[in-house]
Design a protein around this motif. Structure first.
Motif, mmCIF file in Angstrom:
data_model
loop_
_atom_site.group_PDB
_atom_site.id
_atom_site.type_symbol
_atom_site.label_atom_id
_atom_site.label_comp_id
_atom_site.label_asym_id
_atom_site.label_seq_id
_atom_site.Cartn_x
_atom_site.Cartn_y
_atom_site.Cartn_z
ATOM 1 N N VAL A 134 37.335 45.132 30.293
ATOM 2 C CA VAL A 134 36.372 44.029 29.742
ATOM 3 C C VAL A 134 35.060 44.873 29.630
ATOM 4 O O VAL A 134 34.283 45.065 30.695
ATOM 5 C CB VAL A 134 36.376 42.919 30.949
ATOM 6 C CG1 VAL A 134 35.115 41.786 30.482
ATOM 7 C CG2 VAL A 134 37.750 42.181 31.096
ATOM 8 N N GLN A 194 40.741 37.492 35.743
ATOM 9 C CA GLN A 194 40.373 38.838 36.161
ATOM 10 C C GLN A 194 38.946 38.970 36.626
ATOM 11 O O GLN A 194 38.724 39.464 37.716
ATOM 12 C CB GLN A 194 40.618 39.866 35.050
ATOM 13 C CG GLN A 194 40.695 41.401 35.438
ATOM 14 C CD GLN A 194 41.066 42.047 34.157
ATOM 15 O OE1 GLN A 194 41.192 41.731 33.200
ATOM 16 N NE2 GLN A 194 40.946 43.326 34.287
ATOM 17 N N LEU A 195 38.012 38.516 35.872
ATOM 18 C CA LEU A 195 36.689 38.432 36.399
ATOM 19 C C LEU A 195 36.261 37.800 37.775
ATOM 20 O O LEU A 195 35.721 37.864 38.702
ATOM 21 C CB LEU A 195 35.837 37.983 35.434
ATOM 22 C CG LEU A 195 35.421 38.525 34.034
ATOM 23 C CD1 LEU A 195 34.774 38.106 33.071
ATOM 24 C CD2 LEU A 195 35.250 40.218 34.279
ATOM 25 N N ASP A 196 37.174 36.663 37.966
ATOM 26 C CA ASP A 196 37.024 35.811 39.134
ATOM 27 C C ASP A 196 37.825 36.481 40.398
ATOM 28 O O ASP A 196 37.006 36.726 41.531
ATOM 29 C CB ASP A 196 37.822 34.430 38.950
ATOM 30 C CG ASP A 196 37.084 33.552 38.097
ATOM 31 O OD1 ASP A 196 35.981 33.691 37.860
ATOM 32 O OD2 ASP A 196 37.752 32.701 37.563
ATOM 33 N N GLN A 226 37.756 39.898 40.524
ATOM 34 C CA GLN A 226 36.761 40.790 40.820
ATOM 35 C C GLN A 226 35.488 40.208 41.643
ATOM 36 O O GLN A 226 35.019 40.891 42.712
ATOM 37 C CB GLN A 226 36.311 41.756 39.512
ATOM 38 C CG GLN A 226 37.467 42.303 39.032
ATOM 39 C CD GLN A 226 36.859 42.938 37.745
ATOM 40 O OE1 GLN A 226 35.782 42.995 37.407
ATOM 41 N NE2 GLN A 226 37.782 43.697 36.924
ATOM 42 N N ARG A 227 35.098 39.171 41.334
ATOM 43 C CA ARG A 227 34.103 38.383 41.627
ATOM 44 C C ARG A 227 34.528 37.955 43.239
ATOM 45 O O ARG A 227 33.791 38.106 44.268
ATOM 46 C CB ARG A 227 33.676 36.959 41.051
ATOM 47 C CG ARG A 227 32.503 36.607 41.773
ATOM 48 C CD ARG A 227 32.166 35.446 40.883
ATOM 49 N NE ARG A 227 31.836 35.473 39.426
ATOM 50 C CZ ARG A 227 32.599 35.033 38.358
ATOM 51 N NH1 ARG A 227 33.791 34.482 38.885
ATOM 52 N NH2 ARG A 227 32.581 35.450 37.404
#
Length: 411
Positions: free
Chosen positions: A204, A334-336, A338-339
């Motif tokens: 990303v 995926q971003l959630d 990582q968050r």
């Protein structure tokens, strides 16, 4: 002696013409303005007849209106305002077609194509030049059969409907070119979309996100174009009267039949294209049934074939859009994740900072200049520091344990 003096001769100027009268000046300016206006209003057209012979003409809308007998408002459909719309309109003697880049007026005898020198339109022109003469030669071979041979085979009594009329041949070529162009655009979009989406799922980054955003914009525009052509064909399929109005050759033959019908011999005087001379009562009744029959099966089958093709193209675009939506959902998950990992790390660092702050507070208390008997005890420093460090570590693990018990961090 006296001095000789020379004088230069003044050059004589040519006689000047008197200025023209104001009336002549006004007429000249008016003629120039009208010529300029005419040049601006003229547009380039290509005329092609049923034999495939073509010519380029430059004329204004008045000439086109008189030639094909259509209202002036119908020409607006072929103008730049409606360049992104798709429509097929039927009039008494003409069919107005606006499909993507193909903007044409089709009659029973010829087709008038607007802006034929555009890159996309040249493919349509080439197809017309190649296919129309072949279809006409096939029609002539069919017409070479005698009336006795045609009447001897009852199963060929519907031979009049085997070949499409000229206007439907042109419409079919237009639909073929437009559907092929849209299919190639969708295929090119698929070739670019799937690798870009897979790359975005792996990494990303700003570059990949911008590429996918551009692909999604192109997909939305392409879907709208396909949907417009598909909706126009669906609209025609839903209305039999509109499809019947598109039979220009049938209406033209009906007019010719009304003018050339001989009631004494009960026969049709030759003059209508694609129609053989029919002398018997049976053949005359067959021709009359063909001309008066409002059946639109030929056009319906033609439109249904390309409607299904456009529907398949639309399904391809929808599958690509669904794949884009799935990839976006995966990227969001995926971003959630990582968050959440960053939040867990922040919680651990905050717990460690709290534990260290407790030990720092105790050290600050002992650093004050307050008399205390512990200062005189030997070896007390190591014991106090070790005890406070152990207490801080215990506080840190207690906070982490509480956060895990509350399921604030993963196991």
């Amino acid at each position: 002696m006296g001095k000789l003096t020379f004088r230069r001769k003044k050059k004589s100027l040519p006689p000047t013409l008197p200025p023209p009268p104001p009336a002549i000046e006004a007429a000249a300016s008016t003629s120039k303005a009208s010529a300029k206006k005419k040049a601006v209003g003229s547009r380039l057209w290509m005329r092609m007849d049923r034999l495939g012979q073509s010519e380029l003409i430059e004329c204004d809308k008045t000439v086109i209106i008189k030639r094909v007998s259509i209202p002036a408002r119908d020409l607006r459909i072929l103008g730049p305002i409606f360049s992104h719309s798709s429509s097929i309109l039927a009039r008494e003697k003409a069919m107005i077609v606006n499909l993507e880049f193909i903007r044409a007026i089709i009659t029973a005898e010829e087709v008038l194509l607007l802006d034929p020198l555009q890159q996309e339109v040249l493919l349509f022109v080439d197809q017309l030049r190649r296919q129309l003469p072949q279809k006409i030669s096939q029609d002539k071979e069919i017409q070479s059969a005698t009336a006795e041979e045609w009447l001897a085979a009852p199963e060929t009594a519907d031979g009049l409907q085997e070949e499409l009329p000229f206007e439907f041949q042109v419409l079919e070529i237009a639909l073929v070119v437009v559907c092929t162009y849209l299919d190639s655009s969708v295929a090119e979009l698929e070739r670019d979309a799937y690798p870009a989406l897979d790359e975005l799922a792996i990494s990303v980054s700003t570059k990949n996100l911008e590429h996918v955003r551009s692909l999604k914009s192109n997909l939305t525009r392409l879907l709208a174009r396909v949907q417009k052509v598909r909706d126009e064909i669906e609209h025609l399929l839903d209305d039999n009267e509109d499809m019947a109005q598109l039979y220009l050759t049938r209406k033209w033959i009906q007019n010719q039949q009304a003018e050339s019908f001989d009631p004494a011999s009960n026969s049709i005087v030759p003059g209508a294209p694609h129609i053989r001379r029919l002398n018997s009562a049976r053949s005359g009744s067959l021709l009359s049934n063909y001309l008066n029959d409002p059946d639109v099966e030929d056009l319906e089958m033609l439109l249904e074939a390309y409607f299904m093709q456009l529907d398949g193209t639309r399904n391809k675009i929808l599958s690509v859009r669904e794949y884009i939506d799935d990839t976006e959902s995966y990227v969001i998950i995926q971003l959630d994740n990582q968050r959440n990992e960053l939040i867990q790390l922040q919680l651990a660092l905050t717990s460690a900072s709290f534990a260290i702050a407790v030990e720092t507070g105790v050290a600050g208390v002992f650093g004050m200049n307050i008399p205390c008997t512990l200062y005189n005890t030997e070896g007390i420093f190591v014991e106090v520091v070790g005890l406070m460090t152990a207490v801080c570590v215990a506080i840190f693990f207690l906070v982490l344990g509480y956060a895990r018990w509350k399921k604030l961090i993963g196991s």
